[in-house]
Scaffold this active site. Structure first.
Site, short mmCIF file in Angstrom:
data_model
loop_
_atom_site.label_atom_id
_atom_site.label_comp_id
_atom_site.label_asym_id
_atom_site.label_seq_id
_atom_site.Cartn_x
_atom_site.Cartn_y
_atom_site.Cartn_z
N CYS A 11 0.83 -1.20 0.00
CA CYS A 11 0.00 0.00 0.00
C CYS A 11 0.87 1.25 0.00
CB CYS A 11 -0.84 0.07 1.26
SG CYS A 11 -2.12 -1.17 1.33
N ARG A 45 5.37 0.13 -6.11
CA ARG A 45 5.32 -0.69 -4.90
C ARG A 45 4.41 -1.90 -5.07
NH1 ARG A 45 6.70 2.51 -0.18
NH2 ARG A 45 5.14 1.48 1.10
N TRP A 53 -2.79 -2.72 -1.61
CA TRP A 53 -2.36 -4.09 -1.89
C TRP A 53 -3.08 -4.92 -0.83
CZ3 TRP A 53 0.40 -8.01 0.61
CH2 TRP A 53 0.93 -9.01 -0.21
N ASN A 81 -1.99 1.88 5.75
CA ASN A 81 -1.06 0.86 5.31
C ASN A 81 -0.73 0.01 6.52
OD1 ASN A 81 1.09 -0.63 4.32
ND2 ASN A 81 2.49 1.10 4.15
N GLY A 82 -0.89 -1.30 6.42
CA GLY A 82 -0.56 -2.18 7.54
C GLY A 82 -1.67 -3.16 7.82
N GLU A 84 18.01 -17.42 -6.95
CA GLU A 84 17.63 -16.06 -7.33
C GLU A 84 17.15 -16.02 -8.78
OE1 GLU A 84 16.87 -13.44 -5.97
OE2 GLU A 84 17.09 -11.89 -7.48
N LYS A 133 13.44 -14.82 -9.91
CA LYS A 133 13.23 -13.73 -10.88
C LYS A 133 12.27 -14.19 -11.98
CE LYS A 133 14.48 -11.23 -9.41
NZ LYS A 133 14.86 -10.44 -8.30
N GLU A 160 8.71 -14.57 -10.63
CA GLU A 160 8.13 -13.27 -10.26
C GLU A 160 7.53 -12.54 -11.45
OE1 GLU A 160 10.42 -11.01 -6.65
OE2 GLU A 160 11.60 -11.36 -8.43
N HIS A 167 18.12 -37.08 -6.42
CA HIS A 167 17.36 -37.39 -5.21
C HIS A 167 15.90 -36.97 -5.35
CE1 HIS A 167 20.93 -38.67 -3.08
NE2 HIS A 167 21.54 -37.58 -3.55
N LYS A 206 6.56 -3.98 -3.92
CA LYS A 206 7.98 -3.66 -3.86
C LYS A 206 8.52 -3.72 -2.43
CE LYS A 206 11.97 -2.42 -5.46
NZ LYS A 206 12.75 -3.51 -6.06
N1 HGA Z 1 -5.00 -4.14 5.63
C1 HGA Z 1 -5.34 -3.11 4.68
C2 HGA Z 1 -4.09 -2.45 4.12
C3 HGA Z 1 -3.18 -3.45 3.45
C4 HGA Z 1 -1.76 -2.98 3.22
O1 HGA Z 1 -1.19 -2.16 3.93
N2 HGA Z 1 -1.06 -3.52 2.22
O2 HGA Z 1 0.22 -3.14 1.99
C5 HGA Z 1 -6.22 -3.65 3.56
O3 HGA Z 1 -6.26 -4.86 3.31
O4 HGA Z 1 -6.87 -2.85 2.92
#
Ligand code: HGA
Length: 608
Positions: A2, A27, A74, A99-100, A481, A485, A488, A504, A603
């Site tokens: 986020c 990000r 996100w 964010n969080g 790695e 890559k 991803e 194995h 990111k």
């Molecule tokens: N938990 C919140 C924010 C998610 C977040 O910080 N992502 O990086 C949500 O799900 O909207």
């Protein structure tokens, strides 16, 4: 992850906010939104998908105002839908971005529902906006309402909040997630990352854990965890190049791959002389080096792979034990810390939530000292570690890490040699290693010359769904790695194995549809690796070999050969990384995936 942007100015802020969100796109996110606080109230637009979708909504129905907050989401709690996108609202009074992760959201939600709040989304975030609303109803001002509400939250957050009846300020806070304040002239801002605000300011205040900040047009007032007003220094952003410009390249990832010779030079600069590693690069107090008897390296993702390479270097050059572990595992177990152990973290952003948590845990344990190898000087990891070695790679925008990885390896090689010197590495050996390092940028440049050939090779991956990467010794982490890559950015399932493990289990997967990417170092393991190649050939596997010409593998039948420059052994893992980056880039382009912002990824991983 986020991204948050907030602004208060005398001019309309909606364009500033949208531009800020575009600069945070790197990000990784799945939806975006903006709320503007104007004479009509607090209103917003939200859209699933790219920021451009949000811009389209603003074009269709403009929203102007001098205070606003914005977000790229996100998803962690609830699907990426418009209703779950931020900002979240409490009535028409209050808007909030977050964010969080709020860990006690279920309990808080139940309490708020009992108070009559109706939830619009499935997110954990929505509890915060209603909690603040409820505190406002009890008669508190916005600042106090935010402070009181944040005290009820368990988990990690950065937030920004704006209230309908208060167009003179917005409030923001951080605990466990990054947030910076951008200081302008008669206008001020917040964002998850300085890059989001470089179009409006180059002056920044880095908030500390638990800080709550009141942002008006003319002032920024910071309150600490205990509600005490605090002075926080203003720093000037000193990147001469605005990394948000792709220049002549089609993707940031390619730009960043090509920057490697110059950023590796920048990483070496001032850290080595003609004969020695300059231990002053660890700061004024490099005395810890002589006491190091063990090393614990903790990191996530690509940085973890860099740590695995360093294990080979440290144990080989310094002869002392080195443990490497992913931060998300380390932080939740009881760790035995031997005497005189160096705790070393690796992170591009310095905001990786698991790595930060591991550092905080380590500080309670009996470590000798904590060292961060990091790319962002102003990051939390740098600020909270005792010592820092910056990688000097410049801002990395592509989600798939490239130059951050090779500069981490360069910084780790410097560190490994410095520790080895204190453990009896002879001066002539140190000089030989340092001389080899001086040539590293040129070798990386030479490796990039295979770009056109690798582009042709990548066509052979257009219809592949699986792949196997093989390496031995220090090349095994490079195989890991390379596989990371490829998966991803091209979404091809890729696994890496130590080549000796092939029989194995994974040999069962090998048939004519399975590409096997083999990294061949020019060292004692060369003959053993050639035998592993035979094992694959005998089962009809499609071999892609990356080696120097002196290995004589270029003329072998049934092999697609890519030349890697012949370099001193110590540099092989770094130089072999380059063709693998180019391979995954070109395969992703062939597949038509979103190279710089691959699906589902972010990111800087600022949530657990
Ligand atoms: N938990 C919140 C924010 C998610 C977040 O910080 N992502 O990086 C949500 O799900 O909207």
């Amino acid at each position: 992850m986020c991204g948050i942007v907030g602004a208060i100015a005398r001019r309309n802020v909606s364009k500033i906010l949208l531009e800020g969100l575009s600069r945070l796109e790197y990000r990784g996110y799945d939806s975006a939104g903006v709320a503007i606080n104007n004479d009509e109230g607090v209103f917003g637009h939200r859209a699933v998908g790219k920021v451009q979708g949000l811009r389209d909504k603003f074009d269709a129905a403009p929203l102007d105002g001098t205070v606003g907050i914005a977000h790229t989401r996100w998803a962690t709690h609830g699907k990426p839908t418009e209703l779950n996108a931020h900002p979240h609202f409490s009535g028409n009074d209050l808007a909030l971005v977050h964010n969080g992760i709020i860990e006690n959201h279920e309990e808080l939600r139940a309490g708020l529902k009992n108070q009559g709040y109706v939830f619009q989304s499935e997110t954990d975030t929505e509890v915060i906006v209603h909690l603040i609303h409820s505190a406002l109803q009890s008669g508190l001002g916005l600042l106090q309402a935010v402070q009181t509400s944040l005290n009820k939250l368990e988990g990690a957050f950065a937030i920004a909040v704006t209230q309908k009846d208060d167009k003179e300020r917005f409030i923001a806070a951080r605990k466990g997630s990054p947030l910076v304040v951008g200081v302008g002239i008669e206008e001020n801002f917040v964002a998850s990352d300085q890059l989001a605000l470089l179009h409006v300011t180059d002056q920044f205040i880095f908030l500390e854990e638990g800080d709550v900040v009141e942002v008006t047009r003319d002032a920024v007032t910071v309150y600490d965890l205990n509600g005490q007003e605090q002075e926080r220094p203003v720093s000037v952003f000193n990147h001469h190049v605005d990394a948000t410009d792709k220049g002549e390249f089609r993707h940031y990832m390619m730009k960043e791959i090509y920057e490697q010779p110059s950023v590796i030079s920048a990483c070496l600069e001032g850290r080595i002389s003609d004969k020695k590693v300059l231990t002053s690069c660890f700061g004024a107090d490099s005395a810890f080096l002589k006491d190091v008897e063990n090393v614990h390296i903790i990191a996530c993702g690509t940085s973890y792979h860099a740590g695995l390479v360093a294990k080979y270097w440290i144990e080989d050059l310094a002869g002392i034990p080195c443990l490497v572990e992913v931060a998300s595992e380390y932080r939740y177990r009881k760790v035995a810390v031997p005497k005189n152990t160096l705790f070393l973290t690796l992170s591009q952003s310095g905001e990786t939530a698991d790595t930060l948590a591991a550092l905080r845990m380590a500080k309670e344990l009996n470590y000798l000292t904590t060292l961060a190898i990091c790319n962002v000087p102003s990051s939390t990891l740098v600020r909270e570690s005792d010592l820092t070695l910056l990688t000097n790679a410049g801002a990395e925008i592509g989600v798939a890490s490239t130059k951050a990885f090779t500069t981490q390896l360069t910084a780790l090689l410097i560190t490994s040699i410095a520790i080895a010197v204190e453990n009896g590495l002879p001066a002539d050996k140190e000089e030989a290693l340092v001389q080899a390092m001086k040539e590293l940028p040129a070798h990386v440049y030479a490796a990039l010359k295979q770009d056109a050939h690798i582009k042709e090779v990548s066509d052979k991956f257009a219809n592949k769904h699986h792949s196997l990467f093989l390496g031995r010794g220090v090349m095994f982490p490079i195989a890991l790695e390379g596989a990371l890559k490829l998966k991803e950015i091209s979404y091809i399932h890729a696994e890496a194995y130590p080549a000796g493990e092939l029989k194995h289990g994974p040999l069962a997967l090998v048939d004519e549809h399975m590409p096997i990417i083999t990294l061949v170092p020019h060292n004692d393991l060369l003959d053993k690796l050639k035998s592993n190649i035979q094992e694959v050939s005998a089962r009809g596997g499609e071999l892609f070999v990356f080696a120097d010409r002196d290995t004589n593998l270029d003329n072998e039948e049934g092999i697609t050969f890519t030349e890697v420059p012949k370099v001193p052994q110590i540099l092989e893992p770094i130089v072999h990384t380059i063709p693998l980056q180019l391979l995954s880039y070109h395969v992703a382009v062939v597949k038509g995936t979103d190279v710089d912002q691959p699906r589902n990824l972010a990111k800087s991983v600022t949530v657990e």
